[in-house]
Design a protein around this motif. Structure first.
Motif, short mmCIF file in Angstrom:
data_model
loop_
_atom_site.label_atom_id
_atom_site.label_comp_id
_atom_site.label_asym_id
_atom_site.label_seq_id
_atom_site.Cartn_x
_atom_site.Cartn_y
_atom_site.Cartn_z
N MET A 87 0.54 -5.17 3.56
CA MET A 87 -0.71 -4.56 3.13
C MET A 87 -0.67 -4.21 1.65
N TRP A 88 0.48 -3.61 1.24
CA TRP A 88 0.56 -3.19 -0.17
C TRP A 88 0.61 -4.38 -1.11
N GLN A 89 1.17 -5.52 -0.67
CA GLN A 89 1.17 -6.70 -1.51
C GLN A 89 -0.26 -7.17 -1.76
N LYS A 90 -1.10 -7.08 -0.72
CA LYS A 90 -2.51 -7.45 -0.89
C LYS A 90 -3.20 -6.50 -1.87
N LEU A 91 -2.86 -5.20 -1.77
CA LEU A 91 -3.45 -4.23 -2.69
C LEU A 91 -3.01 -4.50 -4.12
N ALA A 92 -1.74 -4.94 -4.26
CA ALA A 92 -1.24 -5.24 -5.60
C ALA A 92 -2.01 -6.40 -6.21
N ARG A 93 -2.28 -7.45 -5.42
CA ARG A 93 -3.05 -8.58 -5.91
C ARG A 93 -4.48 -8.16 -6.23
N LEU A 94 -5.03 -7.30 -5.35
CA LEU A 94 -6.38 -6.82 -5.57
C LEU A 94 -6.44 -5.97 -6.83
N HIS A 95 -5.40 -5.19 -7.07
CA HIS A 95 -5.34 -4.32 -8.23
C HIS A 95 -5.39 -5.13 -9.52
N SER A 96 -4.71 -6.30 -9.50
CA SER A 96 -4.66 -7.12 -10.71
C SER A 96 -5.99 -7.81 -10.98
N LEU A 97 -6.84 -7.87 -9.97
CA LEU A 97 -8.12 -8.56 -10.13
C LEU A 97 -9.28 -7.61 -10.38
N THR A 98 -9.06 -6.32 -10.20
CA THR A 98 -10.14 -5.36 -10.35
C THR A 98 -9.87 -4.42 -11.50
N LYS A 99 -10.87 -3.76 -11.95
CA LYS A 99 -10.76 -2.81 -13.04
C LYS A 99 -10.05 -1.56 -12.56
N THR A 100 -9.08 -1.08 -13.36
CA THR A 100 -8.32 0.10 -12.99
C THR A 100 -9.24 1.32 -12.94
N PRO A 101 -9.24 2.07 -11.87
CA PRO A 101 -10.12 3.24 -11.76
C PRO A 101 -9.73 4.33 -12.76
N ARG A 102 -10.70 5.10 -13.21
CA ARG A 102 -10.46 6.18 -14.16
C ARG A 102 -11.15 7.45 -13.67
N LEU B 58 -2.46 4.10 -7.67
CA LEU B 58 -1.82 4.50 -6.42
C LEU B 58 -1.19 3.27 -5.79
N GLY B 59 0.05 3.41 -5.32
CA GLY B 59 0.67 2.27 -4.66
C GLY B 59 2.13 2.52 -4.34
N ASN B 60 2.76 1.53 -3.71
CA ASN B 60 4.16 1.65 -3.35
C ASN B 60 5.04 1.25 -4.52
N THR B 61 6.34 1.14 -4.26
CA THR B 61 7.28 0.83 -5.33
C THR B 61 6.97 -0.51 -5.98
N ALA B 62 6.63 -1.51 -5.17
CA ALA B 62 6.34 -2.84 -5.70
C ALA B 62 5.12 -2.83 -6.61
N LEU B 63 4.08 -2.11 -6.19
CA LEU B 63 2.86 -2.06 -7.00
C LEU B 63 3.11 -1.32 -8.31
N MET B 64 3.87 -0.21 -8.23
CA MET B 64 4.18 0.53 -9.44
C MET B 64 5.00 -0.33 -10.40
N LEU C 50 1.77 8.01 -7.30
CA LEU C 50 0.59 8.26 -8.12
C LEU C 50 0.99 8.23 -9.59
N ALA C 51 0.30 7.42 -10.37
CA ALA C 51 0.55 7.33 -11.81
C ALA C 51 -0.74 7.66 -12.56
N VAL C 52 -0.60 8.40 -13.63
CA VAL C 52 -1.74 8.76 -14.48
C VAL C 52 -1.46 8.25 -15.89
N ASP C 53 -2.32 7.38 -16.37
CA ASP C 53 -2.15 6.75 -17.69
C ASP C 53 -0.78 6.09 -17.82
N GLY C 54 -0.35 5.42 -16.74
CA GLY C 54 0.89 4.68 -16.79
C GLY C 54 2.15 5.50 -16.64
N VAL C 55 2.01 6.80 -16.35
CA VAL C 55 3.17 7.69 -16.20
C VAL C 55 3.18 8.24 -14.78
#
Length: 256
Positions: free
Chosen positions: A1-16, A24-30, A58-63
């Motif tokens: 599931m998280w791999q799909k979210l990671a692919r989706l994350h790369s295709l969509t605009k990062t939320p602000r 938000l994501g697991n170790t792989a997505l981070m 959870l990461a905020v501004d890449g941190v």
């Protein structure tokens, strides 16, 4: 599931939120987002040891800013069911797609010695097949899509009524409430049914062993009478009634 979210994350605009980039994501997505999770790895491992099934960073501004732990509480009756099954000399094996650390934590609470973590659907099916090759009769209980191949392979597939339709269609038995105590009830009913069938066969053998010689004229040399059709009909009725009433006793089957 998280791999799909990671692919989706790369295709969509990062939320602000308030102009800050939120991830938000697991170790792989981070890792894919370039965010290090080392600062909270010890805390995440501790939560896994306590039985958390998923860790979300959870990461905020890449941190890295924090993490969320998702857990699935163990039903109070589950441990009781496992204990009673083990008391009947049934070997319990836990196989799950969750991490091995989490699986071991849950197994420790449940009293399960053999644990397999991070297993894929084909791995579960292979585990069932391997046990069958050693002459074991395997009952597999599961509720997800990933459990379907193993449920179909097992000698007895047990699906949870609260699970997926695929799992229920692959299994021979469905527990409506998804409670493991249902396995105990189903097993007790199965044992009682087999015992009842043997008793009914015994009744049938008794009636026939008595009735057939009489109908063949066994007593004719002594009494000069053959078996009356009226008596034969009564005997058949009693035979059928005894089988029915004996079967009705299954309604009183209880779990010890």
């Amino acid at each position: 599931m998280w791999q799909k979210l990671a692919r989706l994350h790369s295709l969509t605009k990062t939320p602000r939120i308030n102009g800050k980039k939120i991830q938000l994501g697991n170790t792989a997505l981070m890792g894919a987002a370039g965010v290090s999770t080392k600062a909270l790895q010890d805390r995440a491992e501790l939560l896994r040891l306590e039985g958390s099934i998923s860790i979300i960073y959870l990461a905020v501004d890449g941190v890295l800013a924090g993490l969320l732990a998702v857990s699935d509480p163990i039903k109070p009756t589950s441990k009781e069911a496992v204990t009673k099954l083990k008391a009947d000399d049934i070997k319990i094996i836990m196989a799950t797609g969750y991490g091995l650390t989490t699986a071991r934590a849950v197994a420790r609470v449940m009293g399960i010695e053999e644990v397999h973590g991070e297993v894929k659907p084909q791995d579960k099916e292979r585990l069932v097949a391997d046990l069958q090759q050693y002459g074991r009769k395997v009952a597999m209980a599961g509720d997800g899509i990933n459990d379907a191949p193993a449920l179909a392979r097992a000698d007895v597939g047990i699906a949870m009524g609260t699970g997926t339709d695929v799992a229920m269609n692959s299994a021979q038995l469905t527990l409506v409430k998804g409670d493991l105590m249902g396995i105990l009830r189903a097993r007790a009913l199965s044992v009682a049914t087999i015992k009842n069938m043997r008793q009914n066969l015994g009744f049938a053998f008794l009636y026939n062993s008595m009735g057939i010689p009489l109908a063949a004229g066994l007593l004719y040399p002594l009494t000069g009478h053959l078996l009356s059709p009226m008596i034969a009909a009564i005997a058949m009725s009693i035979s059928s009634a005894s089988v029915v009433f004996n079967a009705l006793r299954l309604r009183n089957t209880r779990i010890d």
